[in-house]
Design a protein around this motif. Sequence first.
Motif, mmCIF file in Angstrom:
data_model
loop_
_atom_site.group_PDB
_atom_site.id
_atom_site.type_symbol
_atom_site.label_atom_id
_atom_site.label_comp_id
_atom_site.label_asym_id
_atom_site.label_seq_id
_atom_site.Cartn_x
_atom_site.Cartn_y
_atom_site.Cartn_z
ATOM 1 N N SER A 166 -41.192 -21.987 -53.617
ATOM 2 C CA SER A 166 -40.471 -21.273 -52.285
ATOM 3 C C SER A 166 -38.600 -20.805 -52.425
ATOM 4 C CB SER A 166 -41.121 -22.650 -51.596
ATOM 5 O OG SER A 166 -40.423 -23.683 -51.821
ATOM 6 N N GLN A 167 -39.001 -20.468 -50.908
ATOM 7 C CA GLN A 167 -37.219 -20.193 -50.964
ATOM 8 C C GLN A 167 -37.337 -20.377 -48.914
ATOM 9 O OE1 GLN A 167 -36.072 -16.924 -52.341
ATOM 10 N NE2 GLN A 167 -35.848 -15.887 -51.010
ATOM 11 N N GLU A 168 -35.948 -20.584 -48.295
ATOM 12 C CA GLU A 168 -35.893 -20.321 -46.923
ATOM 13 C C GLU A 168 -36.253 -19.123 -46.659
ATOM 14 O OE1 GLU A 168 -31.786 -20.889 -43.892
ATOM 15 O OE2 GLU A 168 -31.978 -20.451 -46.215
ATOM 16 N N ASP A 169 -37.010 -19.242 -45.177
ATOM 17 C CA ASP A 169 -37.956 -18.285 -44.499
ATOM 18 C C ASP A 169 -39.255 -18.034 -45.443
ATOM 19 O OD1 ASP A 169 -35.874 -18.522 -42.233
ATOM 20 O OD2 ASP A 169 -34.733 -17.005 -43.761
ATOM 21 N N ASP A 170 -39.401 -18.942 -45.821
ATOM 22 C CA ASP A 170 -40.773 -18.440 -46.826
ATOM 23 C C ASP A 170 -41.760 -18.912 -45.929
ATOM 24 O OD1 ASP A 170 -40.204 -17.050 -48.869
ATOM 25 O OD2 ASP A 170 -40.320 -18.905 -50.233
ATOM 26 N N PHE A 171 -42.712 -18.985 -45.836
ATOM 27 C CA PHE A 171 -44.800 -19.570 -45.262
ATOM 28 C C PHE A 171 -45.239 -20.353 -46.610
ATOM 29 C CE2 PHE A 171 -43.418 -16.551 -42.177
ATOM 30 C CZ PHE A 171 -43.619 -17.058 -40.795
ATOM 31 N N LEU A 172 -45.247 -21.300 -46.285
ATOM 32 C CA LEU A 172 -46.063 -22.296 -47.200
ATOM 33 C C LEU A 172 -47.335 -22.662 -46.308
ATOM 34 C CD1 LEU A 172 -43.469 -24.582 -47.717
ATOM 35 C CD2 LEU A 172 -43.924 -22.250 -48.610
ATOM 36 N N TYR A 173 -47.601 -21.943 -46.746
ATOM 37 C CA TYR A 173 -50.282 -22.452 -46.829
ATOM 38 C C TYR A 173 -50.383 -23.463 -47.870
ATOM 39 C CZ TYR A 173 -54.582 -22.133 -45.117
ATOM 40 O OH TYR A 173 -56.489 -22.304 -45.306
ATOM 41 N N GLY A 174 -51.376 -24.556 -46.492
ATOM 42 C CA GLY A 174 -51.081 -25.536 -47.253
ATOM 43 C C GLY A 174 -52.458 -26.976 -46.128
ATOM 44 N N ASP A 175 -52.387 -28.143 -46.345
ATOM 45 C CA ASP A 175 -53.004 -28.555 -45.850
ATOM 46 C C ASP A 175 -51.897 -29.805 -45.182
ATOM 47 O OD1 ASP A 175 -55.391 -27.659 -46.545
ATOM 48 O OD2 ASP A 175 -55.363 -28.468 -48.875
ATOM 49 N N LEU A 176 -52.384 -30.102 -44.139
ATOM 50 C CA LEU A 176 -51.403 -31.249 -43.689
ATOM 51 C C LEU A 176 -51.782 -32.452 -43.342
ATOM 52 C CD1 LEU A 176 -48.446 -32.138 -42.400
ATOM 53 C CD2 LEU A 176 -49.643 -30.707 -39.786
ATOM 54 N N LYS A 177 -51.830 -33.628 -43.751
ATOM 55 C CA LYS A 177 -52.870 -34.858 -43.589
ATOM 56 C C LYS A 177 -51.595 -35.734 -42.705
ATOM 57 C CE LYS A 177 -55.682 -34.015 -47.289
ATOM 58 N NZ LYS A 177 -56.552 -33.885 -48.035
ATOM 59 N N ALA A 178 -52.125 -36.748 -42.417
ATOM 60 C CA ALA A 178 -51.265 -38.021 -41.833
ATOM 61 C C ALA A 178 -52.146 -39.513 -42.597
ATOM 62 C CB ALA A 178 -52.348 -38.687 -39.986
ATOM 63 N N ALA A 179 -51.166 -40.122 -42.827
ATOM 64 C CA ALA A 179 -51.244 -40.860 -43.944
ATOM 65 C C ALA A 179 -52.819 -42.219 -43.626
ATOM 66 C CB ALA A 179 -49.986 -41.575 -43.779
ATOM 67 N N ASP A 180 -52.490 -41.644 -42.574
ATOM 68 C CA ASP A 180 -53.614 -42.923 -42.010
ATOM 69 C C ASP A 180 -54.971 -42.486 -41.609
ATOM 70 O OD1 ASP A 180 -53.628 -41.419 -39.174
ATOM 71 O OD2 ASP A 180 -52.835 -43.345 -38.097
ATOM 72 N N GLY A 181 -55.071 -40.970 -42.148
ATOM 73 C CA GLY A 181 -56.253 -40.305 -41.756
ATOM 74 C C GLY A 181 -56.390 -39.796 -40.874
ATOM 75 N N SER A 182 -55.972 -39.772 -40.090
ATOM 76 C CA SER A 182 -55.826 -39.898 -38.192
ATOM 77 C C SER A 182 -56.325 -37.916 -38.216
ATOM 78 C CB SER A 182 -55.173 -40.243 -37.896
ATOM 79 O OG SER A 182 -54.057 -40.030 -37.428
ATOM 80 N N PHE A 183 -55.632 -37.295 -38.927
ATOM 81 C CA PHE A 183 -55.800 -35.929 -38.977
ATOM 82 C C PHE A 183 -55.374 -35.580 -39.845
ATOM 83 C CE2 PHE A 183 -52.958 -31.531 -38.472
ATOM 84 C CZ PHE A 183 -53.590 -31.004 -36.981
ATOM 85 N N GLU A 184 -56.192 -34.024 -40.109
ATOM 86 C CA GLU A 184 -56.086 -33.566 -41.011
ATOM 87 C C GLU A 184 -56.352 -31.894 -41.188
ATOM 88 O OE1 GLU A 184 -58.590 -32.596 -45.440
ATOM 89 O OE2 GLU A 184 -58.941 -34.291 -44.062
ATOM 90 N N LYS A 185 -55.235 -30.686 -41.067
ATOM 91 C CA LYS A 185 -55.838 -29.371 -40.466
ATOM 92 C C LYS A 185 -55.219 -29.068 -41.909
ATOM 93 C CE LYS A 185 -55.137 -25.885 -37.520
ATOM 94 N NZ LYS A 185 -54.672 -25.766 -36.277
#
Length: 442
Positions: free
Chosen positions: A162-181
Motif C-alpha cells: 500500500s501507499q498514500e491515497d490507496d483504498f484498503l479493503y478489509g475487516d474492522l473489529k473492536a478489541a472487545d468484540g462489540s463491532f465487526e464490519k
Amino acid sequence: MEIKLDKHSTNQASIKINLNEADYQPKVDAKLKDYAKKANIKGFRPGKAPIGMIKNLYGTSVLVEEINDILSSSLNDYIKEQTFKILGEPLPVVEDADAIDWKNQKDFEFEYKIGFVEDVQVTLDKSIKATDYSIKVDKKAVEEAITNLRRQYGKMTNPDVSQEDDFLYGDLKAADGSFEKSLSLPLSKMDGRSVKKFIGVEKGAVIEFDPSKAIKGELAEVLGVSEEEAANISGNYTFTVQNINRTEDAELDQEFFDKVFGPDQVKSEEEFVAKVEEILGDNYNKETKVFNEEKIKEILVEKAKVELPETFLKEWLLKANSGKVSEDEVEKEFPIYAKQLTWSLISNKIAEENEIKAEHEDVISKTQDMVREQLAASGLGSQMEENMDMFVNNYLQGNEGQNYMQMLTAVQNDKVLDLVKEKITLKEEKIDVDKFKELIKN
C-alpha cells in the motif's frame, strides 16, 4: 350581505362577512327543489317525495354548501378590489365556525385573517451599487481539473504493497468484540500521523488503531455506518487488510481524450488543456452569474424594506403544510422563505412598472437550454437533439402544470434582473477560483 375590513396593523387584518337569510335562502330553496325533482326515495315515485322530507334529509348540507360558495366568491371579489397585495391565503377563524348552529341560526358572521403588504416601492438608479464578478481560470485550477479527470478515468489496480491515497479493503473489529464490519478504508481520510501505520503494508497485515482519533471528517460517512454506531466507535480496534485498491491515473493520450470529450473532439494535449480551461471558465461563470444575481437581489430586498406579516405567514405556512412541517421547522426556515417572498414582490413590481412579460417562446427556449445542460452532464449531448421537442414538452407538462409556471416565473425573473443590471451601477471584477470559493463561503 355586509363585508368589513378591520386592520390590526400595517400588514395584518381581518375580513368579516355577515350573511342574512335573504343572501342565501333563495339559492338553498332552488337547490332543494332541484333535489326533489331527482330524488329517488323508498316509498315514493321518483321526483314525488314531499319537499319537507327533502329539507329534512338534505337541508343542512345544502345550506352549508351554498353558504360556502357565497363566502368563497364574495371573499375573492372583495380582495380583488383592494389596493394591497394579499399574501398566502385567508385563514378562517375556526373557533367561530365551530360555534355555528346550522339548523336554527338565520344570520351568520364569518371572519378571516389575512396578511398583506401595501404598494411595494422600488427605485432603480445608479446609486445602487453591486459587483459583477467573473472568473479568470488560472493554471492551478486547470491542473486540478485534469488531475481529477485522470483519476476518474484511471485504471483500478491491486498492488502488493500500500501507499498514500490507496483504498484498503478489509475487516474492522473492536478489541472487545462489540463491532465487526468489512469495509473499504480510504487512506486519504486518515490523519497524517495515523496513516503511516497503513502505508507500506501487504495483504494480511493487522493494524491496531483508534478510528475515532485516526479518521478525519465524519466517522459515520467514512466507515459507512449510522451516526448512532459511529458515536460508539472509539478505543482499541484492529483492521485486517484483505486487498489493496489503487487507481492509476489515465495517460494523456488519444484514448483518454476520446473518453472525456468524445471521439476526435481534441487531438493533442494542448487542445485537451485548452478545452478543459474553456469548460471550466463556462461552468464557473455560470456559478458567478448566479452568485452575482443573488447579491443584487439581497441589495434590492434590503433597500425596499418590505414589512411582511410575519406572524400571519408563519401560521399560514403551518396550516397550508399541515402534517408536513412542524412549528420549529417553520421558524427555522422562515428567514429563507421571507427573503424569497420579498424578492418575488419586488420582481413582480419591476415587471409591472416596465411591462416585462414572459412569453411562451421564452419558456420554450429556457427549457431547451436546461435540457441541453442535463443531457450534456449525463454524457448524451448532441445525439439527443432530435428528441428535444419531446423532452421539453414532457417536462413542461409534468407536475400538473407547475413546471411550466415555474419556468414562466424564471423567465420573468431573468428579464427583470437584466433590466436591473442596466439601471444600477455594476463594478466589474475578475477574480481567481480560490477567491470565488472564499466569497461563496462568506
